[in-house]
Write a protein that holds these residues in place. Structure first.
Motif, mmCIF file in Angstrom:
data_model
loop_
_atom_site.group_PDB
_atom_site.id
_atom_site.type_symbol
_atom_site.label_atom_id
_atom_site.label_comp_id
_atom_site.label_asym_id
_atom_site.label_seq_id
_atom_site.Cartn_x
_atom_site.Cartn_y
_atom_site.Cartn_z
ATOM 1 N N ASN A 1 -70.052 75.247 -31.635
ATOM 2 C CA ASN A 1 -69.180 74.449 -30.772
ATOM 3 C C ASN A 1 -68.082 75.384 -30.282
ATOM 4 O OD1 ASN A 1 -70.499 71.926 -31.170
ATOM 5 N ND2 ASN A 1 -69.575 71.817 -33.187
ATOM 6 N N LEU A 2 -68.099 75.682 -28.982
ATOM 7 C CA LEU A 2 -67.192 76.685 -28.436
ATOM 8 C C LEU A 2 -66.324 76.120 -27.321
ATOM 9 C CD1 LEU A 2 -69.738 79.629 -28.102
ATOM 10 C CD2 LEU A 2 -68.072 79.285 -29.930
ATOM 11 N N CYS A 3 -65.127 76.692 -27.183
ATOM 12 C CA CYS A 3 -64.277 76.360 -26.042
ATOM 13 C C CYS A 3 -64.782 77.140 -24.829
ATOM 14 C CB CYS A 3 -62.817 76.694 -26.341
ATOM 15 S SG CYS A 3 -62.452 78.454 -26.441
ATOM 16 N N SER A 4 -64.291 76.813 -23.654
ATOM 17 C CA SER A 4 -64.785 77.441 -22.433
ATOM 18 C C SER A 4 -64.512 78.952 -22.398
ATOM 19 C CB SER A 4 -64.173 76.772 -21.203
ATOM 20 O OG SER A 4 -62.760 76.836 -21.263
ATOM 21 N N LYS A 5 -63.426 79.407 -23.008
ATOM 22 C CA LYS A 5 -63.131 80.841 -23.039
ATOM 23 C C LYS A 5 -64.132 81.598 -23.912
ATOM 24 C CE LYS A 5 -58.184 80.353 -22.275
ATOM 25 N NZ LYS A 5 -56.847 80.591 -22.816
ATOM 26 N N CYS A 6 -64.460 81.024 -25.059
ATOM 27 C CA CYS A 6 -65.349 81.701 -26.008
ATOM 28 C C CYS A 6 -66.811 81.646 -25.578
ATOM 29 C CB CYS A 6 -65.164 81.126 -27.399
ATOM 30 S SG CYS A 6 -63.518 81.508 -28.071
ATOM 31 N N VAL A 7 -67.186 80.645 -24.780
ATOM 32 C CA VAL A 7 -68.557 80.582 -24.262
ATOM 33 C C VAL A 7 -68.854 81.854 -23.479
ATOM 34 C CG1 VAL A 7 -70.028 79.452 -22.548
ATOM 35 C CG2 VAL A 7 -68.819 78.086 -24.234
ATOM 36 N N LYS A 8 -67.885 82.317 -22.705
ATOM 37 C CA LYS A 8 -68.070 83.524 -21.891
ATOM 38 C C LYS A 8 -68.355 84.742 -22.771
ATOM 39 C CE LYS A 8 -65.094 81.722 -18.314
ATOM 40 N NZ LYS A 8 -63.800 81.787 -17.646
ATOM 41 N N ASN B 1 -65.430 61.473 -47.444
ATOM 42 C CA ASN B 1 -65.202 62.919 -47.444
ATOM 43 C C ASN B 1 -66.096 63.620 -46.425
ATOM 44 O OD1 ASN B 1 -63.248 62.800 -49.398
ATOM 45 N ND2 ASN B 1 -64.651 63.217 -51.080
ATOM 46 N N GLU B 2 -67.338 63.188 -46.334
ATOM 47 C CA GLU B 2 -68.260 63.784 -45.366
ATOM 48 C C GLU B 2 -67.782 63.540 -43.940
ATOM 49 O OE1 GLU B 2 -72.860 63.173 -44.028
ATOM 50 O OE2 GLU B 2 -72.379 62.984 -46.157
ATOM 51 N N LEU B 3 -67.311 62.332 -43.642
ATOM 52 C CA LEU B 3 -66.794 62.022 -42.314
ATOM 53 C C LEU B 3 -65.567 62.862 -41.979
ATOM 54 C CD1 LEU B 3 -67.145 58.137 -42.272
ATOM 55 C CD2 LEU B 3 -68.457 59.780 -40.914
ATOM 56 N N VAL B 4 -64.673 63.029 -42.936
ATOM 57 C CA VAL B 4 -63.470 63.838 -42.726
ATOM 58 C C VAL B 4 -63.859 65.291 -42.466
ATOM 59 C CG1 VAL B 4 -61.401 64.751 -43.843
ATOM 60 C CG2 VAL B 4 -61.927 62.320 -43.988
ATOM 61 N N ASN B 5 -64.812 65.821 -43.238
ATOM 62 C CA ASN B 5 -65.255 67.196 -43.034
ATOM 63 C C ASN B 5 -65.899 67.375 -41.673
ATOM 64 O OD1 ASN B 5 -64.348 68.069 -45.501
ATOM 65 N ND2 ASN B 5 -66.294 67.703 -46.534
ATOM 66 N N ASN B 6 -66.740 66.437 -41.259
ATOM 67 C CA ASN B 6 -67.377 66.520 -39.950
ATOM 68 C C ASN B 6 -66.360 66.429 -38.833
ATOM 69 O OD1 ASN B 6 -69.908 66.797 -41.052
ATOM 70 N ND2 ASN B 6 -70.410 64.632 -40.877
ATOM 71 N N LEU B 7 -65.389 65.554 -38.974
ATOM 72 C CA LEU B 7 -64.345 65.415 -37.970
ATOM 73 C C LEU B 7 -63.561 66.712 -37.840
ATOM 74 C CD1 LEU B 7 -62.764 63.622 -36.014
ATOM 75 C CD2 LEU B 7 -61.347 62.927 -37.947
ATOM 76 N N HIS B 8 -63.208 67.318 -38.970
ATOM 77 C CA HIS B 8 -62.442 68.561 -38.957
ATOM 78 C C HIS B 8 -63.246 69.693 -38.323
ATOM 79 C CE1 HIS B 8 -59.547 71.562 -40.083
ATOM 80 N NE2 HIS B 8 -60.488 72.247 -40.709
ATOM 81 N N GLN B 9 -64.533 69.757 -38.594
ATOM 82 C CA GLN B 9 -65.361 70.828 -38.052
ATOM 83 C C GLN B 9 -65.467 70.750 -36.538
ATOM 84 O OE1 GLN B 9 -69.047 70.372 -40.095
ATOM 85 N NE2 GLN B 9 -68.387 71.550 -41.869
ATOM 86 N N ASP B 10 -65.448 69.562 -35.979
ATOM 87 C CA ASP B 10 -65.624 69.397 -34.545
ATOM 88 C C ASP B 10 -64.324 69.498 -33.757
ATOM 89 O OD1 ASP B 10 -68.317 69.081 -34.927
ATOM 90 O OD2 ASP B 10 -68.223 66.905 -34.966
ATOM 91 N N THR B 11 -63.207 69.736 -34.424
ATOM 92 C CA THR B 11 -61.935 69.737 -33.712
ATOM 93 C C THR B 11 -61.514 71.109 -33.235
ATOM 94 O OG1 THR B 11 -60.699 69.900 -35.779
ATOM 95 C CG2 THR B 11 -61.060 67.695 -34.889
ATOM 96 N N THR B 12 -62.151 72.170 -33.713
ATOM 97 C CA THR B 12 -61.785 73.506 -33.261
ATOM 98 C C THR B 12 -63.020 74.307 -32.889
ATOM 99 O OG1 THR B 12 -61.811 74.408 -35.494
ATOM 100 C CG2 THR B 12 -59.694 73.630 -34.675
ATOM 101 N N CYS B 13 -62.822 75.275 -32.052
ATOM 102 C CA CYS B 13 -63.870 76.198 -31.619
ATOM 103 C C CYS B 13 -64.404 76.961 -32.837
ATOM 104 C CB CYS B 13 -63.255 77.160 -30.604
ATOM 105 S SG CYS B 13 -64.371 78.423 -29.976
ATOM 106 N N ASP B 14 -65.712 77.253 -32.836
ATOM 107 C CA ASP B 14 -66.330 77.938 -33.976
ATOM 108 C C ASP B 14 -66.140 79.453 -33.969
ATOM 109 O OD1 ASP B 14 -67.274 75.643 -35.186
ATOM 110 O OD2 ASP B 14 -69.204 75.713 -34.161
ATOM 111 N N ARG B 15 -65.599 80.015 -32.903
ATOM 112 C CA ARG B 15 -65.375 81.461 -32.881
ATOM 113 C C ARG B 15 -64.209 81.800 -33.802
ATOM 114 N NH1 ARG B 15 -62.958 85.180 -28.297
ATOM 115 N NH2 ARG B 15 -63.504 87.205 -29.187
#
Length: 68
Positions: A47-54, A9-23
Protein backbone atom coordinates in the motif's frame (compact mmCIF):
# COMPACT_ATOMS: atom_id res chain seq x y z
CA UNK A 1 -14.71 -13.32 25.56
CA UNK A 2 -11.19 -14.07 24.35
CA UNK A 3 -12.56 -14.45 20.80
CA UNK A 4 -14.01 -10.96 20.93
CA UNK A 5 -10.73 -9.54 22.24
CA UNK A 6 -8.66 -11.28 19.53
CA UNK A 7 -11.06 -10.06 16.83
CA UNK A 8 -10.83 -6.52 18.18
CA UNK A 9 -7.02 -6.70 18.24
CA UNK A 10 -6.97 -8.00 14.67
CA UNK A 11 -9.20 -5.13 13.50
CA UNK A 12 -7.00 -2.56 15.25
CA UNK A 13 -3.87 -4.06 13.67
CA UNK A 14 -5.43 -4.08 10.21
CA UNK A 15 -6.63 -0.51 10.61
CA UNK A 16 -3.16 0.63 11.69
CA UNK A 17 -1.48 -1.16 8.79
CA UNK A 18 -3.68 0.56 6.21
CA UNK A 19 -3.15 4.08 7.54
CA UNK A 20 0.42 4.62 6.34
CA UNK A 21 2.44 3.95 3.22
CA UNK A 22 4.40 0.67 3.28
CA UNK A 23 7.67 2.22 2.09
CA UNK A 24 10.19 2.42 4.93
CA UNK A 25 10.32 5.89 6.45
CA UNK A 26 7.18 7.19 4.69
CA UNK A 27 4.17 8.09 6.79
CA UNK A 28 1.85 9.39 4.07
CA UNK A 29 -1.58 7.89 3.50
CA UNK A 30 -1.57 5.13 0.86
CA UNK A 31 -3.46 5.80 -2.35
CA UNK A 32 -2.64 2.71 -4.41
CA UNK A 33 -2.03 -1.00 -4.04
CA UNK A 34 1.14 -2.04 -5.84
CA UNK A 35 1.97 -5.70 -6.56
CA UNK A 36 5.68 -6.48 -6.61
CA UNK A 37 7.40 -9.73 -7.53
CA UNK A 38 9.10 -11.38 -4.58
CA UNK A 39 10.92 -13.95 -6.71
CA UNK A 40 10.34 -17.55 -5.69
CA UNK A 41 8.04 -16.35 -2.89
CA UNK A 42 5.44 -15.05 -5.35
CA UNK A 43 3.98 -11.56 -5.30
CA UNK A 44 3.52 -9.14 -2.42
CA UNK A 45 1.08 -6.25 -2.29
CA UNK A 46 2.27 -2.90 -0.99
CA UNK A 47 0.00 0.00 0.00
CA UNK A 48 1.85 3.06 -1.28
CA UNK A 49 1.31 6.80 -1.46
CA UNK A 50 1.49 8.48 -4.87
CA UNK A 51 5.09 9.64 -4.29
CA UNK A 52 6.36 6.17 -3.39
CA UNK A 53 4.55 4.47 -6.30
CA UNK A 54 6.92 6.35 -8.62
CA UNK A 55 9.95 4.92 -6.79
CA UNK A 56 8.70 1.35 -7.17
CA UNK A 57 7.66 1.89 -10.81
CA UNK A 58 11.17 2.93 -11.77
CA UNK A 59 12.75 -0.17 -10.19
CA UNK A 60 10.17 -2.81 -11.12
CA UNK A 61 8.87 -3.16 -14.65
CA UNK A 62 6.74 -6.26 -13.87
CA UNK A 63 4.48 -4.61 -11.31
CA UNK A 64 0.73 -4.26 -11.15
CA UNK A 65 -1.15 -1.27 -9.66
CA UNK A 66 -4.66 -0.57 -8.44
CA UNK A 67 -6.14 2.52 -6.81
CA UNK A 68 -7.34 2.15 -3.20
Amino acid sequence: MSTLLSTENELVNNLHQDTTCDRFGCYNLPSEKFNVSAGTFGTITLNLCSKCVKVFQEGNSSSNRSVL
